[in-house]
Design an enzyme around this catalytic site. Structure first.
Site, PDB file in Angstrom:
ATOM      1  N   ASP A 115      49.189  59.170  65.038  1.00 25.93           N
ATOM      2  CA  ASP A 115      48.802  59.395  66.433  1.00 25.93           C
ATOM      3  C   ASP A 115      49.770  58.608  67.315  1.00 25.93           C
ATOM      4  O   ASP A 115      49.806  57.380  67.259  1.00 25.93           O
ATOM      5  CB  ASP A 115      47.357  58.889  66.599  1.00 25.93           C
ATOM      6  CG  ASP A 115      46.861  58.985  68.023  1.00 25.93           C
ATOM      7  OD1 ASP A 115      47.639  59.348  68.930  1.00 25.93           O
ATOM      8  OD2 ASP A 115      45.671  58.670  68.232  1.00 25.93           O
ATOM      9  N   ILE A 116      50.515  59.313  68.135  1.00 29.53           N
ATOM     10  CA  ILE A 116      51.576  58.681  68.923  1.00 29.53           C
ATOM     11  C   ILE A 116      51.025  57.682  69.953  1.00 29.53           C
ATOM     12  O   ILE A 116      51.732  56.765  70.354  1.00 29.53           O
ATOM     13  CB  ILE A 116      52.462  59.764  69.599  1.00 29.53           C
ATOM     14  CG1 ILE A 116      53.843  59.193  69.933  1.00 29.53           C
ATOM     15  CG2 ILE A 116      51.789  60.370  70.811  1.00 29.53           C
ATOM     16  CD1 ILE A 116      54.872  60.248  70.313  1.00 29.53           C
ATOM     17  N   ASN A 128      53.380  69.437  80.724  1.00 27.58           N
ATOM     18  CA  ASN A 128      53.638  70.744  81.337  1.00 27.58           C
ATOM     19  C   ASN A 128      54.350  70.523  82.668  1.00 27.58           C
ATOM     20  O   ASN A 128      54.412  69.408  83.172  1.00 27.58           O
ATOM     21  CB  ASN A 128      52.342  71.548  81.494  1.00 27.58           C
ATOM     22  CG  ASN A 128      51.274  70.752  82.226  1.00 27.58           C
ATOM     23  OD1 ASN A 128      51.478  70.313  83.356  1.00 27.58           O
ATOM     24  ND2 ASN A 128      50.142  70.527  81.576  1.00 27.58           N
ATOM     25  N   GLY A 145      46.100  68.777  73.636  1.00 31.00           N
ATOM     26  CA  GLY A 145      47.102  68.291  72.701  1.00 31.00           C
ATOM     27  C   GLY A 145      47.511  66.848  72.951  1.00 31.00           C
ATOM     28  O   GLY A 145      46.698  66.006  73.358  1.00 31.00           O
ATOM     29  N   VAL A 146      48.784  66.584  72.745  1.00 26.33           N
ATOM     30  CA  VAL A 146      49.275  65.208  72.840  1.00 26.33           C
ATOM     31  C   VAL A 146      49.203  64.703  74.284  1.00 26.33           C
ATOM     32  O   VAL A 146      48.967  63.513  74.520  1.00 26.33           O
ATOM     33  CB  VAL A 146      50.697  65.114  72.223  1.00 26.33           C
ATOM     34  CG1 VAL A 146      51.746  65.808  73.052  1.00 26.33           C
ATOM     35  CG2 VAL A 146      51.075  63.671  71.958  1.00 26.33           C
ATOM     36  N   ASP A 147      49.374  65.596  75.231  1.00 29.46           N
ATOM     37  CA  ASP A 147      49.308  65.251  76.657  1.00 29.46           C
ATOM     38  C   ASP A 147      47.929  64.662  76.994  1.00 29.46           C
ATOM     39  O   ASP A 147      47.823  63.564  77.572  1.00 29.46           O
ATOM     40  CB  ASP A 147      49.572  66.543  77.460  1.00 29.46           C
ATOM     41  CG  ASP A 147      49.934  66.300  78.904  1.00 29.46           C
ATOM     42  OD1 ASP A 147      49.855  65.148  79.358  1.00 29.46           O
ATOM     43  OD2 ASP A 147      50.288  67.281  79.589  1.00 29.46           O
ATOM     44  N   THR A 173      55.528  72.532  69.710  1.00 34.01           N
ATOM     45  CA  THR A 173      55.050  73.175  68.473  1.00 34.01           C
ATOM     46  C   THR A 173      53.537  73.380  68.423  1.00 34.01           C
ATOM     47  O   THR A 173      53.021  73.910  67.446  1.00 34.01           O
ATOM     48  CB  THR A 173      55.465  72.370  67.221  1.00 34.01           C
ATOM     49  OG1 THR A 173      54.791  71.114  67.246  1.00 34.01           O
ATOM     50  CG2 THR A 173      56.964  72.155  67.166  1.00 34.01           C
ATOM     51  N   GLY A 174      52.839  72.936  69.474  1.00 32.07           N
ATOM     52  CA  GLY A 174      51.393  73.130  69.512  1.00 32.07           C
ATOM     53  C   GLY A 174      51.070  74.339  70.372  1.00 32.07           C
ATOM     54  O   GLY A 174      51.373  75.484  70.002  1.00 32.07           O
ATOM     55  N   TYR A 220      52.497  75.496  72.845  1.00 33.16           N
ATOM     56  CA  TYR A 220      53.664  76.270  73.285  1.00 33.16           C
ATOM     57  C   TYR A 220      54.266  77.129  72.169  1.00 33.16           C
ATOM     58  O   TYR A 220      55.210  77.887  72.412  1.00 33.16           O
ATOM     59  CB  TYR A 220      54.720  75.370  73.932  1.00 33.16           C
ATOM     60  CG  TYR A 220      54.398  74.998  75.381  1.00 33.16           C
ATOM     61  CD1 TYR A 220      53.191  75.366  75.969  1.00 33.16           C
ATOM     62  CD2 TYR A 220      55.312  74.300  76.166  1.00 33.16           C
ATOM     63  CE1 TYR A 220      52.888  75.033  77.285  1.00 33.16           C
ATOM     64  CE2 TYR A 220      55.026  73.969  77.492  1.00 33.16           C
ATOM     65  CZ  TYR A 220      53.818  74.326  78.046  1.00 33.16           C
ATOM     66  OH  TYR A 220      53.533  74.001  79.351  1.00 33.16           O
TER      67      TYR A 220
HETATM   68  P1  ADP Z   1      53.158  71.697  73.404  1.00 30.91           P
HETATM   69  O1  ADP Z   1      52.434  72.265  74.600  1.00 30.91           O
HETATM   70  O2  ADP Z   1      54.524  71.118  73.785  1.00 30.91           O
HETATM   71  O3  ADP Z   1      53.210  72.663  72.261  1.00 30.91           O
HETATM   72  P2  ADP Z   1      50.988  70.187  72.110  1.00 30.91           P
HETATM   73  O4  ADP Z   1      50.430  68.881  72.538  1.00 30.91           O
HETATM   74  O5  ADP Z   1      50.092  71.370  72.136  1.00 30.91           O
HETATM   75  O6  ADP Z   1      52.320  70.392  73.009  1.00 30.91           O
HETATM   76  O7  ADP Z   1      51.571  70.040  70.635  1.00 30.91           O
HETATM   77  C1  ADP Z   1      52.761  69.334  70.310  1.00 30.91           C
HETATM   78  C2  ADP Z   1      52.554  68.590  68.996  1.00 30.91           C
HETATM   79  O8  ADP Z   1      51.833  67.380  69.240  1.00 30.91           O
HETATM   80  C3  ADP Z   1      51.718  69.357  67.950  1.00 30.91           C
HETATM   81  O9  ADP Z   1      52.350  69.186  66.679  1.00 30.91           O
HETATM   82  C4  ADP Z   1      50.376  68.633  67.983  1.00 30.91           C
HETATM   83  O10 ADP Z   1      49.722  68.691  66.716  1.00 30.91           O
HETATM   84  C5  ADP Z   1      50.848  67.227  68.250  1.00 30.91           C
HETATM   85  N1  ADP Z   1      49.832  66.240  68.690  1.00 30.91           N
HETATM   86  C6  ADP Z   1      48.622  66.422  69.243  1.00 30.91           C
HETATM   87  N2  ADP Z   1      48.017  65.233  69.476  1.00 30.91           N
HETATM   88  C7  ADP Z   1      48.889  64.270  69.060  1.00 30.91           C
HETATM   89  C8  ADP Z   1      48.869  62.839  68.996  1.00 30.91           C
HETATM   90  N3  ADP Z   1      47.830  62.142  69.445  1.00 30.91           N
HETATM   91  N4  ADP Z   1      49.958  62.191  68.478  1.00 30.91           N
HETATM   92  C9  ADP Z   1      51.032  62.873  68.029  1.00 30.91           C
HETATM   93  N5  ADP Z   1      51.124  64.218  68.070  1.00 30.91           N
HETATM   94  C10 ADP Z   1      50.069  64.908  68.570  1.00 30.91           C
END
Ligand code: ADP
Length: 176
Positions: free
Chosen positions: A16-17, A30, A38-40, A124-125, A127
């Protein structure tokens, strides 16, 4: 997995970043910097409201570019918000835009004297960027940058699930 490029380290990790203690973590944001899933969403939840306040002041970020805020209550001092492309069919400039998202994040980090940075797998999520190609572009761009710049000592990819981690590992092995 980790490899050395000149004096710098490139490492792949599963996790988890938001828990990273690198100087900066990168957000897959975005274009409106409006937060989301997601990560955002995870970064804004973990870092508190100060990050969103700064994002509102900045106003937005075009696809392929990057902006910087503080890290709020995160361990990381900064969040670099970059906007990757939404994958359509691969003919809409997606590869160049994805490369640019990584490159602009690294360049911004260098100008802020950041020496360690963690990236998620941008685009990769939600998008929808195909994983193997996204991993190859991400890794190639970072390797090229670290070959030419000495200032960033550590780049960590923090990959949220095992499949993504595996694919990044496979693609990194092909590049070295
Ligand atoms: P995008 O809209 O750029 O595709 P997403 O957040 O949907 O962004 O996904 C990008 C990547 O981040 C995916 O591989 C997703 O599994 C990953 N992700 C989601 N939550 C976390 C987190 N807490 N830490 C690291 N990576 C994450």
């Amino acid at each position: 997995m980790e490899i050395k490029i000149n004096k710098s380290m490139l490492a792949l990790a599963e996790g988890d970043i938001t828990k990273e203690s690198t100087d900066a973590i990168v957000n897959a944001a975005n274009a409106r910097l409006a937060g989301g899933g997601g990560v955002d969403g995870a970064i804004h939840r973990a870092g508190g409201p100060a990050i969103m306040q700064e994002c509102r002041k900045i106003g937005g970020c075009p696809t392929g570019q990057a902006v910087i805020t503080t890290g709020g209550t995160l361990k990381a001092k900064y969040v670099i918000h970059t906007v990757g492309p939404r994958y359509q069919d691969g003919t809409k400039g997606e590869a160049l835009l994805l490369k640019s998202a990584y490159l602009e994040s690294l360049t911004l980090a260098s100008t802020k004297n950041i020496t360690s940075i963690a990236f998620p797998a941008i685009s990769t999520g939600a998008y929808g960027y195909p994983l193997h190609e996204a991993a190859r572009i991400a890794l190639q761009t970072i390797i090229e940058y670290l070959k030419e710049h000495q200032d960033i000592q550590l780049v960590r990819f923090v990959l949220y699930d095992h499949t993504t981690y595996d694919i990044f590992t496979q693609e990194l092995k092909k590049l070295i």
